[in-house]
Design an enzyme around this catalytic site. Structure first.
Site, PDB file in Angstrom:
ATOM      1  CB  ILE A   7      24.528   4.197  -2.837  1.00  0.00           C
ATOM      2  CG1 ILE A   7      23.650   4.695  -1.691  1.00  0.00           C
ATOM      3  CG2 ILE A   7      24.001   4.677  -4.182  1.00  0.00           C
ATOM      4  CD1 ILE A   7      23.683   6.201  -1.503  1.00  0.00           C
ATOM      5  N   GLY A   9      27.280   2.253  -7.872  1.00  0.00           N
ATOM      6  CA  GLY A   9      27.431   3.136  -9.024  1.00  0.00           C
ATOM      7  C   GLY A   9      27.493   4.601  -8.656  1.00  0.00           C
ATOM      8  CB  SER A  11      32.262   6.732 -10.159  1.00  0.00           C
ATOM      9  OG  SER A  11      31.587   6.245 -11.305  1.00  0.00           O
ATOM     10  CB  SER A  12      29.550   9.847 -12.730  1.00  0.00           C
ATOM     11  OG  SER A  12      29.078   8.680 -13.399  1.00  0.00           O
ATOM     12  N   GLY A  13      26.897  10.839 -11.839  1.00  0.00           N
ATOM     13  CA  GLY A  13      25.479  10.808 -12.112  1.00  0.00           C
ATOM     14  C   GLY A  13      24.576  10.679 -10.902  1.00  0.00           C
ATOM     15  CB  ILE A  14      21.298   8.935 -10.543  1.00  0.00           C
ATOM     16  CG1 ILE A  14      20.578   9.644 -11.696  1.00  0.00           C
ATOM     17  CG2 ILE A  14      20.308   8.655  -9.417  1.00  0.00           C
ATOM     18  CD1 ILE A  14      19.490   8.808 -12.348  1.00  0.00           C
ATOM     19  N   GLY A  15      23.967   8.187  -8.958  1.00  0.00           N
ATOM     20  CA  GLY A  15      24.570   7.535  -7.800  1.00  0.00           C
ATOM     21  C   GLY A  15      25.379   8.488  -6.953  1.00  0.00           C
ATOM     22  CB  SER A 137      15.286   3.104 -17.089  1.00  0.00           C
ATOM     23  OG  SER A 137      15.091   3.834 -18.292  1.00  0.00           O
ATOM     24  CE1 TYR A 150      19.843   0.881 -19.234  1.00  0.00           C
ATOM     25  CE2 TYR A 150      17.857   1.809 -20.196  1.00  0.00           C
ATOM     26  CZ  TYR A 150      18.792   1.776 -19.182  1.00  0.00           C
ATOM     27  OH  TYR A 150      18.676   2.635 -18.116  1.00  0.00           O
TER      28      TYR A 150
END
Length: 277
Positions: A7, A9, A11-15, A137, A150
């Site tokens: 996986i 990303g 370090s934070s959030g959804i990951g 997204s 984006y």
């Protein structure tokens, strides 16, 4: 033997939430991030959940880093059963006043990073009849004001994965894209907007941008949690026959549904014009 998932990303959030929940679901989790010095929150969350994760460095914008990470997983685990492309970066601006270099940078992280990891992982996913899950997204379906760079990158990811899915399926690999809406995480903070500078940069677009930012603040005030969004990602890893496209909330399903049923584009244009009026 338990399946192995890599996986990005985390370090934070959804990951981060996905790494913990995937471990709870029985995966051996290789949780990657660009800067492993930021692994504290992940390790704390894993410890609280009573699971272990293997934290490793992976910079999706560096092809050598991507290859090294995938090779390291195979060397240490002997298999790779799933990949979650989650690493990403936001950006706001509009093309007339923005720097083209910013568009290139956003594409590097959000699109070419996905391409690099997918390319490196596919031989191993073929061997394991594995899963390729990519967090895109709602902005990969519906173009949104002041998100040209984006949304362009996320549209590109969706187009790539929609095209790849039947090709990969013929080789036993399941491809899924997961579309979150607003999520209460560090993602927005990581956009790193200098509000004073960007309003000055906007010129004639400043009034519209002010209205957009007000609307965006309201939407994130009612955002779903990272844990809620991560549950959809883990379902894509564990479901017997996951759909190609899944959303993480009812709002996201309704929002993307407008576009997918909007043959002439008028419904989306009417909606998004209201965001800046």
């Amino acid at each position: 033997m338990s399946p192995v998932v890599l996986i990005t990303g985390t370090s934070s959030g959804i990951g981060l939430a996905t790494a913990v929940q995937a471990a709870q679901a029985g995966y051996r989790v290789v949780a990657t991030m660009r800067d492993t010095a930021k692994d504290g929150r992940l390790k704390e969350a894993a410890s609280e959940a009573g699971v272990e994760v293997d934290v490793r460095r992976l910079d999706v914008t560096d092809a050598a880093s991507v290859r090294a990470a995938v090779d390291g997983v195979i060397a240490d685990y002997g298999q790779l059963d799933a990949v979650v492309n989650n690493a990403g970066a936001g950006h706001v601006g509009t093309v007339e006043t923005d720097d083209v270099a910013n568009f290139r940078s956003v594409m590097e992280v959000n699109f070419f990073g996905v391409v690099e990891l997918t390319k490196a992982a596919l031989p191993h996913l073929r061997a394991s009849s594995g899963r390729l899950v990519t967090v895109t997204s709602v902005g990969g379906v519906v173009g949104q004001p002041f998100n040209e760079a984006y949304c362009a990158a996320k549209f590109a990811v969706e187009g790539m994965m929609e095209s790849l899915a039947p090709v990969a399926a013929a080789q036993g690999v399941t491809v899924t894209v997961v579309e979150p809406g607003a999520v209460a995480s560090e993602f927005v903070n990581n956009v790193q907007i200098d509000r004073g500078a960007i309003f000055e940069q906007m010129g004639v677009y400043a009034g519209s941008f002010k209205n957009y930012m007000g609307r965006t603040g309201d939407s994130f005030a009612a955002a779903q949690t990272s844990d809620e969004a991560a549950r959809t990602v883990v379902e894509a890893l564990t479901a017997q026959n996951p759909a190609f496209r899944v959303q993480t909330s009812e709002w996201a399903r309704e929002f993307t549904g407008r576009k997918l049923a909007d043959n002439d584009g008028s419904a989306v244009q009417e909606l998004t014009r209201g965001w800046i009026a």
